[in-house]
Design an enzyme around this catalytic site. Structure first.
Site, PDB file in Angstrom:
ATOM      1  N   ARG A  87     -25.889 -32.687  47.709  1.00  0.00           N
ATOM      2  CA  ARG A  87     -26.045 -33.867  46.855  1.00  0.00           C
ATOM      3  C   ARG A  87     -26.912 -33.510  45.660  1.00  0.00           C
ATOM      4  NH1 ARG A  87     -27.847 -39.917  48.818  1.00  0.00           N
ATOM      5  NH2 ARG A  87     -29.629 -38.815  49.685  1.00  0.00           N
ATOM      6  N   GLU A 122     -23.236 -47.302  45.465  1.00  0.00           N
ATOM      7  CA  GLU A 122     -24.548 -47.857  45.785  1.00  0.00           C
ATOM      8  C   GLU A 122     -25.180 -48.617  44.620  1.00  0.00           C
ATOM      9  OE1 GLU A 122     -26.857 -44.485  46.968  1.00  0.00           O
ATOM     10  OE2 GLU A 122     -26.392 -43.349  45.165  1.00  0.00           O
ATOM     11  N   ASP A 150     -29.802 -48.529  48.717  1.00  0.00           N
ATOM     12  CA  ASP A 150     -29.840 -48.513  47.254  1.00  0.00           C
ATOM     13  C   ASP A 150     -29.074 -49.693  46.680  1.00  0.00           C
ATOM     14  OD1 ASP A 150     -31.249 -46.558  45.591  1.00  0.00           O
ATOM     15  OD2 ASP A 150     -30.275 -45.049  46.810  1.00  0.00           O
ATOM     16  N   ASP A 180     -36.709 -43.237  52.718  1.00  0.00           N
ATOM     17  CA  ASP A 180     -36.522 -42.373  51.561  1.00  0.00           C
ATOM     18  C   ASP A 180     -36.651 -43.237  50.317  1.00  0.00           C
ATOM     19  OD1 ASP A 180     -34.137 -43.745  51.343  1.00  0.00           O
ATOM     20  OD2 ASP A 180     -32.853 -42.020  51.752  1.00  0.00           O
TER      21      ASP A 180
END
Length: 712
Positions: free
Chosen positions: A332, A422, A450, A622
């Site tokens: 990613r 997201e 998100d 996160d």
């Protein structure tokens, strides 16, 4: 920072050395070509990147102004939708099409299963995730609360072991059944009349579905079965402590678990400078070359972890087959937003980190493409591209990777990309986002965390939002989850790309995960995120029970289950009846999560960790979870649900709580009682300046504060 001039760029010396001494050799790419390509990305693609970010800001300003001008009036959904169309936020949906992605590996195209996401900066975690292709069901049951209770004490509990064996065999009875007996009845196994059979006190019994038997290893120690594309290995070892007490000598049941994994350079890492970027790139290089190793101390011994080997077995016809020993790896990259001081352009400005990631991670992946038995057997490179807002940004990503392919001498569409759904502007334009990368898209997913952060920020001026738990129950989220799958199937992703679902965030609550997460394959998702290799093994059982491909066929015939109008419903609190205690608890819960995450991010560079919540339940945190919590408090502050004094009081109170939760860590720097540390200041910035952060992202604050700490 020592810098070197490269093709008009000022490049950190450690990054330059890594590229020229470690990444480039063996790829056939010359150093001059690489630096010229990076310079082109910085100087020709950089301005377009900046313009796309400005478009985000311009659109958000118009949405804010619309909500302000309509404040105090009943929400007019039709007028709001027309306004979003007028400003180019909501685009017309074009004609039907199907993606054209080719050379996709079976783990992506054909085999539904669990997916791991891990910080690539941590070599041990990266290796664990890559090796999580296989996991012991016995260990997963024994070491978690999957059977209803967690293990107690350090020694082996024989009663618990018996429960584990019974549970594993019960699962086999369900997914690989014999015709006339249970797995617990087996005294051994044999071949009779060309069929694999269980030998019991009452005779021999064949499988109900003989085609599930695939073969056996040459040493006769592992019997291979398959269910819905996932392999199951039954280990036979009468000399093993468990196998020796088993009537059939079964020592373990090993499940094909994380068939794919995402090595993350984004949300789960803290990479603010060249030192940390090189660490991420170096581990990715080790994975792509196959030589990554990590040594660590455990139980007084030094253990060296490396990538697992493939497994060879023989079919009943005597031919050899190979099962991959490692998950299919994505990497990613970061999104379009952030810059990084690793490289400066000709004017001394930091270049966009996503451009650097694109060229560097694909260069590194060339090492894998040159291997006979590596990550991709079809010659593809898999890159997840997060946090894109709408089709123009996806088209820009497609353009970046087309340039990178050409610069590195790769065929067109070697790079496959994952589009993370997201951000709301992507959700409401998903079909056009997929169209913008139809030659290379190999993954879409939903990410509630998100997505909720963006939901709050986009509608910040519309009014106060519901409490976080209530937001999850609103209609927009169900519509978002359903529409993502439906549009993906409409666009021909079945058999060519993954359709994914989000993370199970409670790594210690596996019984609950087993009960609930089967909903993801039942929803037509070919992959879903789990927080650990053990969770991947337990989640794999869901894919034994649900034929996802059949679910997708049924969904495709049924048409769309939701509409964009449903997604545009805002989860606002209308005439809330919250008590003062309700409000305080909500703010304190948000504050505790922010502080618990930020203190590790800023002080220790830990981008993803298990943070105890206000009830001491460990949650995977996160930047996405931090984005929700900070935007939620910012929203309530802006609409006077709470005062700044209330929030600061909660922040200080929760700082002391977080200090207590980390008291066992000798390297931890307490935030209380003076509250003057950089980490505490960073957490406060996220809250009190949250309304003006770009799209509500946490990265600008976190990066700035960690760089401040490192400079000090």
């Amino acid at each position: 920072m020592t810098r070197l001039e490269k093709a008009g760029l000022q490049v950190a010396a450690d990054y330059a050395a890594f590229i020229e001494e470690k990444a480039l050799p063996g790829t056939g790419v010359e150093a001059e070509a690489f630096w010229n390509a990076l310079s082109t990305l910085a100087h020709e693609f950089g301005p377009e990147n900046r313009a796309l970010l400005q478009t985000r800001e311009d659109i958000q300003a118009k949405i804010d102004a619309w909500h302000v001008s309509n404040k105090g009036q009943a929400h007019d959904a039709a007028a709001y939708k027309a306004f979003l169309q007028e400003i180019g936020y909501l685009l017309p949906e074009g004609e039907d099409f199907e993606v054209e992605t080719q050379n996709v590996d079976p783990e992506i195209a054909l085999v539904p299963g669990p997916q791991l996401v891990v910080p690539v900066t941590n070599a041990r975690y990266a290796l664990n995730a890559a090796n999580a292709r296989w996991g012991s069901l016995y260990d997963a049951f024994y070491g978690t609360d999957a059977l209803g209770d967690a293990p107690e004490g350090a020694g082996y509990d024989a009663d618990r072991g018996a429960r584990v064996v019974a549970a594993a065999k019960a699962h086999l009875d369900e997914v690989v059944p014999f015709d006339g007996c249970a797995w617990a009845d087996a005294k051994g196994f044999d071949f009779q009349k060309g069929q694999f059979v269980a030998v019991t006190a009452d005779g021999a019994f064949a499988l109900k579905r003989p085609q599930q038997f695939r073969g056996i290893t040459e040493d006769l120690s592992q019997i291979i079965f398959v269910k819905n594309g996932l392999h199951i290995r039954v280990v036979i070892n009468p000399n093993h402590p468990i196998g020796g007490s088993d009537p059939a000598g079964i020592a373990d049941v090993i499940l094909e678990s994380a068939v794919s994994a995402i090595m993350d350079c984004e949300d789960s890492v803290a990479c603010v400078d060249s030192e940390e970027k090189v660490q991420a790139y170096a581990n990715w290089l080790g994975l792509m070359k196959g030589d990554l190793e990590e040594s660590f101390e455990k139980g007084g011994k030094t253990i060296t972890r490396k990538l697992s080997d493939d497994l060879v077995y023989k079919t009943t016809a005597g031919t050899e087959r190979t099962l991959k020993g490692r998950a299919l790896l994505w990497v990613r990259n970061v999104g379009h937003l952030m810059t990084n001081p690793t490289v400066l352009d000709k004017d001394g400005n930091e270049i966009f980190e996503g451009l650097m990631d694109a060229l560097t991670t694909v260069l590194i992946a060339k090492h894998d493409l040159a291997r006979e038995s590596g990550n991709s057997v079809h010659g593809s490179v898999y890159i997840v591209k997060p946090k894109m807002h709408g089709p123009a940004e996806v088209a820009f990503a497609d353009k970046i990777f087309a340039f990178v392919e050409d610069a590195l001498g790769l065929p067109a569409h070697t790079v496959k990309i994952g589009i993370m759904d997201e951000e709301r502007r992507t959700s409401v334009n998903l079909k056009e986002c997929i169209r913008a990368a139809k030659g290379r898209v190999a993954f879409i997913n939903t990410g509630f965390l998100d997505r909720t952060g963006d939901e709050i920020h986009t509608s910040m001026e519309a009014g106060p939002f519901l409490r976080k738990d209530a937001i999850k129950g609103e209609g927009w989220i169900a519509a978002y989850e359903a529409l993502n799958v439906d549009i993906g199937l409409e666009c021909g992703l079945k058999g060519k790309a993954q359709i994914g679902k989000g993370m199970w965030a409670m790594p210690d609550m596996m019984q609950d995960m087993i009960a609930q997460k089967i909903g993801h394959p039942e929803a037509g998702a070919t992959c879903a995120w789990v927080p650990s290799p053990t969770a991947a093994t337990l989640h794999a059982m869901h894919y034994h029970k649900v034929d996802v491909m059949a679910v997708q066929d049924k969904l495709r015939k049924g048409g769309r289950r939701a509409a964009v109008d449903d997604i545009l419903e805002m989860p606002l609190a209308v005439n809330p009846d919250w008590s003062a205690e309700d409000i305080q608890r909500e703010v304190e819960n948000n504050a505790q999560g922010i502080l618990g995450y930020v203190v590790r991010w800023v002080d220790h560079g830990v981008g993803c960790s298990k943070v105890p919540d206000i009830n001491d339940v460990g949650l995977m945190e996160d930047r996405a979870t931090c984005r929700i919590s900070s935007q939620h408090i910012a929203n309530w502050l802006h609409h006077d649900v709470v005062t700044a004094q209330d929030v600061m009081s909660a922040m200080r109170k929760m700082a002391a709580v977080v200090d207590g939760q980390n008291a066992h860590d000798a390297g931890y720097q307490p935030m209380a009682p003076d509250f003057s540390g950089i980490a505490f200041q960073a957490a406060c910035d996220l809250v009190f300046k949250g309304r003006v952060q770009p799209s509500g992202y946490t990265e600008p604050v976190l990066h700035a504060r960690r760089l401040e700490l490192k400079a000090g």
